[in-house]
Design an enzyme around this catalytic site. Structure first.
Site: not given
Lengths: 359, 469
Positions: B321-322
């Site tokens: 997600h990051g």
């Protein structure tokens, strides 16, 4: 019927597109105070996204009935109970306030600026006065929607005062106008963040008190009673009351040179367009030199004022007291203030600005 | 290009759809591929080369895998797969995690390393997972390699799901790449689905995002009630943003004749975190299960090994997600909850009243979003502390925020569960006349579309306080 639905959904956007492309471009949005994207400023560079940005902006800027759409949206938002619209708070009687939250104020840069002013005062050795303009939402806290967040002006004021007068530095006089401005809601416009005539007169009185001068009687003339200011641009709702702009009568009229060009002291043409506050010296300029022909050149004082737009309406009241007033708006002119003070042989320095516009 | 922009809504979508419907059937794939490349290049005129490289590279890998089978050199196949995985994950890691790694090493060693400031190519996390699913499936002999580069390119680059999912597995769409049916029914359904997603994104997610941004900027100095309003706004924002995007992708897919699998099934109705992850971003969960969790052994090798497998999967899900510690922590937080549920709670959750288990799930997920949305750990901890009442329960500001945002929160909450949709479906079902039913659906969609489009236009309305000609 399904086919009709499909055709409808494909045709409507294309029709809107055709309308945008075929109708003549609007170059300026008075409501927003800004130029709009037109076909003339098309950019062709695709690789850095210039063309893409231009097209997106162009389509929204030239969309049919754009201002009416915004008005409708604002009306719906107000009906739904919103009191914070696009950065403007709606107070009692549709009075508008600029929303400035603690996150919007950078205390470190405010203190840096204060240190710069202190350096300026000590380098030039000139007497310096400072007015940190309390924003309307700070002065008229009670008029805001209950609980609406605003920055803490008092705390900021205290730390700035400490910075400016630390070690007993005598060169800077801070003029505290908090109580005076809070005393009367009419000191601020209802649709704009600036001072009204009564507001500027109150500040002028504080100025005279600091200088131990007798305030002069002022003759006011009404210039406009249809003023809708920049906060109205954020909340374009017809229920926002009109403000009145009053101008002090000055005879003979001062001569004004703004960034090297002669301009009228009152720009009456501004009263016929949206941002009527620009009647004061035609708005903001980098360096504006105002000369008062009523005072002899030899014995009149020269004031250098570092300012933002709040000062524009205060200046007319100060003009009779000075031979020359040099306005320096550091957002538009990147020059050394000490150098300017020397060039114009300034006798006094003033800083008049809202904390939020600290450069 | 994003869906909620004037260029997409007024030009790209209608023109592409029109062209797609007008051209003969055999020209549809080229039209779609061309449109997709234009769509991507609009925002990433340079990085499109990376996507094209990935496409051609894995197209070649697929063919090579089959060729090795045909010539009886199956033992080389593993090498090809390893190469594909290394190159694809390597590209993803280089663009996504290099600066994160440099920053981490720097803060640990104090070596004074400077970041490379590498820009992340849009959608790389999504299309990398798509190409990987293809190579792995060909390797497993679950699908045949695609011989037509054009069809394969269209699968990877197809604009509806290119930049924000759902992650479409090759096997789910393989036949549709060359044989799909277009009917007025499916186009209409797709259109309504697209408009529904557009409304979610433009009318709900964007407004809710403003609430979160403002409250998050208070930096943990707010009361519990303000924190709750902010966190709830973010919780709804991320749902409507993401599921709205998926709706739009599925809708456009339908308009083009594709059937993408569902990506969200009202996750905020879940009774446990385990169930939440079966309803939230389904295509990502499926990908990790199919291509990581099960190959690692899943739950087949005893509980301790399962815990390790879950740890790997959720650590990587977080990082997917990051590139940030908060994302890793977010993944590990879910790992802990899922293990807890598998071991203990799965037995008691069904026994407690439904609303209690739903409340538990919502609270657990709410905390996760605070971690997710905070740039750093100290912000997350500060926010959670204020949520627990470190600065008191409520003040005037909290009531102001409540009066200001209750409507959008209420509307958001209402549409985040299935109630409205099932009522609407029931209402439509009661209308006997098909034309009237279509008329109602069309009217609802037209109003939603118009309001969304105008909101996109209005968002560019931008008054200037200080202005010079």
């Amino acid at each position: 019927m399904k086919k009709t639905a499909i055709v409808f959904f494909l045709a409507i956007p294309l029709l809107l597109l055709a309308m945008i492309l075929c109708s003549p471009d609007r170059a300026l949005s008075e409501a927003e105070n800004r130029p709009l994207r037109t076909k003339a400023d098309i950019r062709w560079n695709v690789m850095d996204g210039g063309f893409q940005d231009w097209l997106e902006d162009y389509l929204s800027d030239q969309f049919p009935f754009r201002d009416a759409l915004k008005r409708a949206e604002v009306r719906c938002a107000i009906a739904a109970g919103k009191r914070d619209i696009g950065g403007a708070y709606i107070g009692e009687g549709m009075r508008l306030f600029q929303k400035i939250t603690p996150a919007d104020v950078n205390q470190a840069s405010c203190l840096r600026y204060a240190r710069r002013i202190r350096r300026l005062a000590s380098e030039t050795g000139l007497p310096t006065v400072m007015i940190y303009v309390p924003s309307a939402g700070v002065a008229l806290r009670e008029e805001l929607p209950k609980g609406a967040p605003m920055y803490d002006y008092d705390a900021l004021w205290d730390s700035l005062r400490q910075e400016l007068t630390a070690d007993g530095f005598p060169g800077i006089t801070l003029i505290d106008i908090r109580k005076r401005m809070a005393a009367n809601a009419d000191h601020y416009y209802q649709s704009d963040h600036h001072w009204t005539a009564s507001g500027t007169e109150t500040v002028y009185q504080a100025w005279c008190q600091t200088h131990e001068w007798q305030p002069r009687d002022i003759e006011w003339v009404s210039a406009s009673d249809t003023f809708h200011g920049t906060l109205y641009s954020k909340v374009p709702d017809s229920r926002v009351p009109y403000d009145t702009i009053r101008l002090p009568v000055l005879d003979p009229a001062p001569q004004v040179v703004a960034d090297g060009q002669d301009i009228p002291f009152y720009d009456l043409a501004a009263l016929t367009v949206k941002d009527q506050y620009n009647v004061f010296q035609g708005g903001n300029h980098g360096i504006t030199v105002i000369t008062n022909p009523a005072l002899p050149e030899q014995d009149g004082l020269t004031l250098l004022m570092l300012k933002d737009s709040f000062a524009n309406s205060l200046v007319p009241l100060l003009v009779p007291h000075y031979r020359q007033i040099v306005l320096l708006d550091e957002r538009y002119a990147f020059v050394d203030a000490a150098q300017i003070a020397q060039t114009y042989h300034a006798d006094e320095i003033a800083v008049v600005r809202e904390i939020i516009s600290t450069p | 290009m994003v869906f909620s922009s004037a260029v997409f809504l007024l030009i790209f979508l209608p023109v592409v759809l029109l062209a797609y419907y007008i051209v003969p059937e055999r020209a549809r794939n080229p039209v779609l591929l061309g449109a997709s490349l234009l769509f991507y290049a609009w925002g990433e005129p340079v990085y499109i080369l990376i996507m094209l490289f990935s496409t051609v590279f894995d197209y070649g890998n697929g063919l090579l895998l089959e060729y090795l089978d045909a010539v009886g050199k199956a033992k080389w196949r593993k090498g090809v797969l390893a190469l594909s995985v290394t190159v694809n994950i390597g590209l993803l890691c280089f663009f996504k995690y290099t600066d994160f790694l440099i920053g981490t090493v720097d803060s640990l060693t104090g070596a004074g390393l400077s970041l490379l400031h590498i820009a992340l190519p849009v959608g790389i996390s999504f299309y990398t997972f798509q190409t990987l699913s293809y190579t792995i499936d060909v390797y497993r002999r679950q699908v045949k390699a695609q011989r037509r580069l054009l069809d394969f390119g269209m699968y990877i680059c197809m604009f509806p799901q290119l930049i924000a999912g759902p992650i479409v597995r090759y096997r789910d769409i393989e036949t549709q790449l060359h044989a799909r049916t277009l009917s007025a029914d499916s186009i209409c359904d797709g259109l309504f689905r697209f408009v529904q997603g557009l409304g979610k994104k433009v009318l709900l997610a964007n407004s809710l995002g403003i609430v979160w941004d403002e409250i998050a900027a208070l930096d943990g100095h707010q009361t519990a009630m303000t924190s709750l309003i902010g966190a709830a706004a973010y919780m709804l924002q991320i749902y409507f943003d993401f599921s709205g995007y998926s709706d739009m992708a599925i809708g456009i897919g339908k308009m083009l004749g594709f059937d993408f699998l569902e990506n969200f099934r009202y996750p905020y109705e879940s009774h446990s975190v385990t169930e939440f992850w079966r309803r939230w971003h389904i295509s990502l969960g499926t990908w990790f299960r199919e291509y990581l969790y099960i190959p690692l052994g899943g739950n087949r090798r005893g509980f301790p090994r399962q815990v390790v497998n879950l740890l790997i999967v959720w650590g990587l899900t977080g990082l997917w997600h990051g590139a940030g510690w908060n994302f890793l922590l977010w993944g590990l937080y879910f790992f802990a909850l899922l293990v807890l549920e598998k071991r203990f709670l799965s037995k008691c959750l069904p026994l407690i009243p439904s609303f209690v288990s739903r409340l538990y799930t919502l609270a657990a997920v709410l905390v996760s979003w605070v971690i997710f949305a905070s740039d750093d750990l100290s912000h997350a901890l500060g926010y959670l502390a204020s949520l627990l009442g470190r600065n008191g329960f409520a003040d005037d500001a909290a009531w102001f925020y409540l009066c200001e945002h209750w409507l959008i929160l209420a509307v958001g909450a209402f549409f985040s569960v299935s109630y409205a949709k099932s009522k609407y479906a029931k209402y439509l079902g009661k209308i006997a006349n098909e034309r009237v039913r279509l008329g109602v659906r069309m009217t609802v969609a037209a109003v939603l579309y118009a309001v969304s489009l105008l909101t996109v236009i209005n968002s560019a309305y931008n008054p200037f306080l200080y202005f010079r000609f």
